[in-house]
Design a protein around this motif. Structure first.
Motif, short mmCIF file in Angstrom:
data_model
loop_
_atom_site.label_atom_id
_atom_site.label_comp_id
_atom_site.label_asym_id
_atom_site.label_seq_id
_atom_site.Cartn_x
_atom_site.Cartn_y
_atom_site.Cartn_z
N PHE A 142 -2.46 4.55 8.12
CA PHE A 142 -1.85 4.69 6.56
C PHE A 142 -0.76 3.66 6.19
CE2 PHE A 142 1.15 6.32 9.88
CZ PHE A 142 2.30 6.09 9.20
N GLY A 143 -0.27 3.56 5.10
CA GLY A 143 0.37 2.50 4.82
C GLY A 143 0.89 2.62 3.38
N PHE A 144 1.48 1.70 2.79
CA PHE A 144 2.26 1.66 1.37
C PHE A 144 1.64 0.69 0.45
CE2 PHE A 144 4.71 4.23 4.51
CZ PHE A 144 4.67 5.48 3.79
N ILE A 145 1.46 0.98 -0.96
CA ILE A 145 1.33 -0.34 -1.80
C ILE A 145 2.30 -0.12 -2.96
CG2 ILE A 145 -0.73 -1.13 -3.16
CD1 ILE A 145 -1.64 -0.82 -0.39
N GLY A 146 2.51 -1.25 -3.23
CA GLY A 146 3.42 -1.34 -4.45
C GLY A 146 2.77 -1.94 -5.77
N MET A 147 2.72 -0.97 -6.76
CA MET A 147 2.10 -1.74 -7.87
C MET A 147 2.97 -1.07 -9.29
SD MET A 147 -1.83 -0.34 -7.21
CE MET A 147 -2.74 -1.45 -8.27
N GLU A 148 2.70 -1.64 -10.21
CA GLU A 148 3.41 -1.19 -11.66
C GLU A 148 2.94 0.39 -11.88
OE1 GLU A 148 5.82 -2.48 -13.12
OE2 GLU A 148 5.87 -4.00 -11.91
N GLY A 149 3.70 1.16 -12.78
CA GLY A 149 3.20 2.48 -12.85
C GLY A 149 1.98 2.66 -13.38
N HIS A 150 1.51 2.21 -14.27
CA HIS A 150 0.30 2.57 -14.97
C HIS A 150 -1.01 2.33 -13.92
CE1 HIS A 150 1.00 -1.50 -16.47
NE2 HIS A 150 -0.50 -1.47 -16.38
N GLU A 151 -0.74 0.76 -13.30
CA GLU A 151 -2.06 0.53 -12.60
C GLU A 151 -1.97 1.36 -11.34
OE1 GLU A 151 -1.47 -4.25 -13.68
OE2 GLU A 151 -0.13 -3.05 -12.06
N ALA A 152 -0.75 2.02 -10.80
CA ALA A 152 -0.63 2.77 -9.66
C ALA A 152 -1.29 4.25 -10.01
CB ALA A 152 0.75 3.06 -9.25
N ARG A 153 -1.21 4.64 -11.23
CA ARG A 153 -1.63 5.74 -11.58
C ARG A 153 -3.31 5.71 -11.92
NH1 ARG A 153 3.15 6.25 -14.35
NH2 ARG A 153 2.54 5.03 -16.02
N ALA A 154 -3.69 4.69 -12.25
CA ALA A 154 -5.29 4.33 -12.20
C ALA A 154 -5.94 4.34 -10.85
CB ALA A 154 -5.43 3.16 -13.06
N ALA A 155 -5.09 3.75 -9.77
CA ALA A 155 -5.74 3.30 -8.70
C ALA A 155 -5.72 4.82 -7.97
CB ALA A 155 -4.71 2.52 -7.65
N ILE A 156 -4.79 5.49 -8.10
CA ILE A 156 -4.72 7.21 -7.59
C ILE A 156 -5.74 7.83 -7.96
CG2 ILE A 156 -3.20 9.18 -7.27
CD1 ILE A 156 -0.61 7.37 -7.13
N ALA A 157 -6.03 7.67 -9.38
CA ALA A 157 -6.86 8.71 -9.89
C ALA A 157 -8.32 8.16 -9.66
CB ALA A 157 -6.86 8.33 -11.48
N ALA A 158 -8.54 6.95 -9.28
CA ALA A 158 -9.80 6.55 -8.83
C ALA A 158 -10.02 6.58 -7.38
CB ALA A 158 -9.90 4.98 -9.24
N LEU A 159 -9.04 6.30 -6.49
CA LEU A 159 -9.31 6.37 -5.04
C LEU A 159 -9.11 7.60 -4.23
CD1 LEU A 159 -8.02 2.85 -4.33
CD2 LEU A 159 -10.24 3.24 -4.70
N ASP A 160 -8.24 8.45 -4.87
CA ASP A 160 -7.96 9.68 -3.93
C ASP A 160 -9.17 10.54 -3.76
OD1 ASP A 160 -6.14 11.23 -2.67
OD2 ASP A 160 -6.15 12.64 -4.28
N GLY A 161 -9.38 10.60 -2.43
CA GLY A 161 -10.58 11.50 -2.05
C GLY A 161 -12.20 10.69 -2.04
N ASN A 162 -12.07 9.43 -2.47
CA ASN A 162 -13.27 8.62 -2.41
C ASN A 162 -13.30 8.10 -1.18
OD1 ASN A 162 -13.64 8.94 -4.79
ND2 ASN A 162 -13.56 6.67 -5.53
N LEU A 163 -14.58 7.95 -0.69
CA LEU A 163 -14.89 7.49 0.74
C LEU A 163 -14.58 6.04 1.01
CD1 LEU A 163 -18.15 9.28 1.70
CD2 LEU A 163 -15.87 9.87 2.39
N TYR A 164 -14.14 5.37 2.13
CA TYR A 164 -13.58 4.26 2.35
C TYR A 164 -13.96 4.12 4.04
CZ TYR A 164 -11.14 -0.03 3.05
OH TYR A 164 -10.92 -1.47 3.41
N CYS A 165 -14.83 3.34 4.28
CA CYS A 165 -15.59 3.03 5.54
C CYS A 165 -15.92 4.52 6.04
CB CYS A 165 -14.69 2.28 6.32
SG CYS A 165 -14.34 0.75 5.65
N GLY A 166 -16.36 5.51 5.28
CA GLY A 166 -16.92 6.83 5.82
C GLY A 166 -15.78 7.82 5.76
N LYS A 167 -14.46 7.35 5.41
CA LYS A 167 -13.50 8.60 5.48
C LYS A 167 -12.96 8.66 4.03
CE LYS A 167 -10.65 8.12 8.98
NZ LYS A 167 -9.61 7.62 10.14
N PRO A 168 -12.57 9.97 3.74
CA PRO A 168 -12.11 10.27 2.37
C PRO A 168 -10.79 9.71 2.55
CG PRO A 168 -12.18 12.17 3.70
CD PRO A 168 -13.10 11.01 4.54
N LEU A 169 -10.25 8.94 1.46
CA LEU A 169 -8.96 8.24 1.34
C LEU A 169 -7.83 9.44 0.74
CD1 LEU A 169 -9.40 4.83 -0.18
CD2 LEU A 169 -8.74 5.57 2.24
#
Length: 88
Positions: A45-72
């Motif tokens: 795990f870790g922490f990422i710093g982004m601007e609000g609207h960019e952070a919301r876009a990243a969360i919407a796109a990446l939450d639950g998606n597979l990364y190296c075979g594991k759901p983020l």
């Protein structure tokens, strides 16, 4: 700036690979992966710093998606209150 929690990362993840993943959705302002003290590998795990609207876009796109075979797990960092009700 908003802090995003990212969990369920593989032990092979590096700041560079995670930054590349998140930079598709905006500018990564900061990144902090938690590493094992002995092996130096990512603890998952870790922490990422982004601007609000960019952070919301990243969360919407990446939450639950597979990364190296594991759901983020990607969400805004939760600030918890201690026993006496104060924030940490």
């Amino acid at each position: 700036m908003k802090r995003i929690f990212v969990g369920n990362l593989p032990s092979e993840a590096t700041e560079e690979t995670v930054q590349a993943l998140f930079s598709e959705y905006g500018k990564v302002r900061s990144i902090q992966l938690v590493s094992d003290i002995f092996s130096g590998k990512c603890r998952g795990f870790g922490f990422i710093g982004m601007e609000g609207h960019e952070a919301r876009a990243a969360i919407a796109a990446l939450d639950g998606n597979l990364y190296c075979g594991k759901p983020l797990k990607v969400k805004f960092e939760e600030i918890t209150a201690g026993k006496n009700g104060r924030r940490h």
